[in-house]
Design an enzyme around this catalytic site. Sequence first.
Site, short mmCIF file in Angstrom:
data_model
loop_
_atom_site.label_atom_id
_atom_site.label_comp_id
_atom_site.label_asym_id
_atom_site.label_seq_id
_atom_site.Cartn_x
_atom_site.Cartn_y
_atom_site.Cartn_z
N ARG A 18 0.82 -1.22 0.00
CA ARG A 18 0.00 0.00 0.00
C ARG A 18 0.85 1.26 0.00
NH1 ARG A 18 -2.93 -0.24 5.06
NH2 ARG A 18 -1.18 -1.55 5.62
N ASN A 36 -6.17 -2.67 2.50
CA ASN A 36 -6.20 -4.12 2.60
C ASN A 36 -7.65 -4.58 2.70
OD1 ASN A 36 -3.42 -4.44 2.59
ND2 ASN A 36 -3.26 -4.53 4.81
#
Length: 90
Positions: A18, A36
């Site tokens: 990320r 996520n």
Amino acid sequence: MAAARFVVSGRVQGVGFRYATRTQALALGVRGHAVNRVDGTVEVLAVGEPGALDALGAWLRRGPDHARVDGVERTELEAPPGVGAGFATG
């Protein structure tokens, strides 16, 4: 402006995916977020110029060094959703 949702599968959680996505997106002038998901994938919502979204999509297929990307699903969004400036990770 264009918008797309990418769902990235593989070993993409717990490897800095990320944050690396955020760095890449900001370099391309793309705003949005990477989060996520419970199923082990990462969802990326991206808003920007069409070419920048294509470049981000190409990068997502490789990911950062410690990740292993097995697949990327891209869904075009008809209108850019209400996302703020910058690129968030959650």
